[in-house]
Motif scaffolding. Structure first.
Motif: not given
Length: 352
Positions: A11-12, A126-128, A255-261
């Motif tokens: 995710g960019a 995961g920033c997607d 694996v970790v999530l970040l942001g809106d994910a």
């Protein structure tokens, strides 16, 4: 020659590139993957809170008034931090492809993309976004939850009446709420929230006929410069507002999530050495403990604000107005509000 620890970021958007910069500064080798192959004419503007601006190195220079208004009366006029002039950006090399599956072992994560390309890294972030494939790979498919509200908005020339008093403007009406804030000295971003049937979260412009109908509708006659913003918008975008069910954990293995994910807003980085699975579990768990409760409160609060702002009927509107006046008259309100958006940049309390 020492090999740097590779990190894959999916995710960019906002979170991904910012995290990549921090990881690069820490000695990692981040690679950002993005599903979109080019910038598109979608969405509106990004309003970053003071803590977000400070995170990316943008100083908060001053405070300004930000009135909230309804019909022909000013309900309250309180000091809010103004959006900083300028938008932090970063030029990063990115690979245009979408993540579809993950496979982990004790030392690395193998990522497969939609075009069949396979890549491997020490860990994956995961920033997607709202429709995160990384989240699906970790926790399975789930439906995004429609909040019952839509937003219709645009970017307009700043009205003359706003130029001498730069504000974050709130206009409250029967069944609708407008928020507007300056993007620069010449442009203002605005959006009207309404309670409507479900609309797609597309962030794309509505067609010319719909745009003209909206510009000529009742919102075009709103006072305090709000109607002028509606009438003079270059293009108008409409989208539904969604959120996600709360997760009890944001990571599995490497694996970790970040942001809106996952609904947090700030990165939490390890040291530059290649981390073990045990160390990553400790780091990701600490990150979750610091952020899950806080972000859950913010997400629920955002949905509640939508319910409070957009009410219908004369009695409900009057009750909302009285409630707003009472809240903003509270001497502790501003300090509590500033505390919320300073966090975590308070001496001795930083999470970063």
């Amino acid at each position: 020659m020492e090999t740097k620890t590779k990190v894959i970021i999916a995710g960019a958007g906002i979170a991904g590139p910012v995290l990549a910069v921090f990881l690069k500064l820490k000695g990692y080798d981040p690679v950002v993957y993005e599903r979109v192959d080019a910038l598109a004419d979608v969405g509106l503007a990004l309003c970053m809170q003071p803590n977000g601006l400070r995170l990316v190195g943008q100083p908060l220079e001053r405070f300004k008034h930000a009135p909230s208004r309804h019909e022909e009366r000013v309900l309250v006029d309180v000091d809010y931090p103004i959006l900083h002039d300028g938008h932090p950006t970063a030029a990063l090399n990115r690979t245009i492809v979408e993540l579809v599956s993950l496979k982990q072992d004790d030392d690395s994560v193998e990522v497969t993309f939609e075009n069949g390309v396979v890549d491997k890294a020490s860990f994956v972030v995961g920033c997607d976004g709202l429709h995160s494939n990384t989240r699906v790979c970790l926790f399975g498919h789930e439906s995004a939850s429609y909040t019952g509200l839509t937003q219709t908005g645009g970017i307009s020339p700043t009205p003359e009446s706003h130029k001498g008093h730069r504000t974050m403007l709130n206009v409250y009406a029967d069944g609708a709420h407008l928020i507007a804030f300056p993007m620069n000295d010449k442009q203002t971003s605005w959006a009207i929230t309404r309670r409507e049937a479900e609309a797609r979260e597309s962030w794309r412009s509505i067609d010319d006929e719909q745009q003209n109908h909206f510009k000529e509708g009742p919102w075009s006659q709103w006072p305090f410069g709000a109607g002028e913003l509606v009438r003079t918008a270059d293009r108008i975008v409409k989208y539904g507002l969604y959120d996600r069910p709360e997760l009890r954990s944001w990571h599995k293995g490497r694996v970790v999530l970040l942001g809106d994910a996952a609904h947090p807003t700030s990165p939490h980085n390890p040291s530059a050495a290649a981390p073990s699975a045990e160390l990553l579990s400790t780091i990701f768990s600490e990150y979750e403990q610091l952020r899950i409760a806080r972000t859950s409160e913010l997400v629920k609060g955002a949905r509640k604000q939508g319910e409070v702002r957009v009410v219908q009927g004369e009695a409900a509107c009057k009750a909302r107005d009285e409630s707003l006046k009472a809240v903003y008259a509270d001497e502790d309100f501003l300090q509590n509000w500033l505390q919320l958006f300073r966090h975590p940049f308070i001496t001795g309390e930083s999470e970063i």
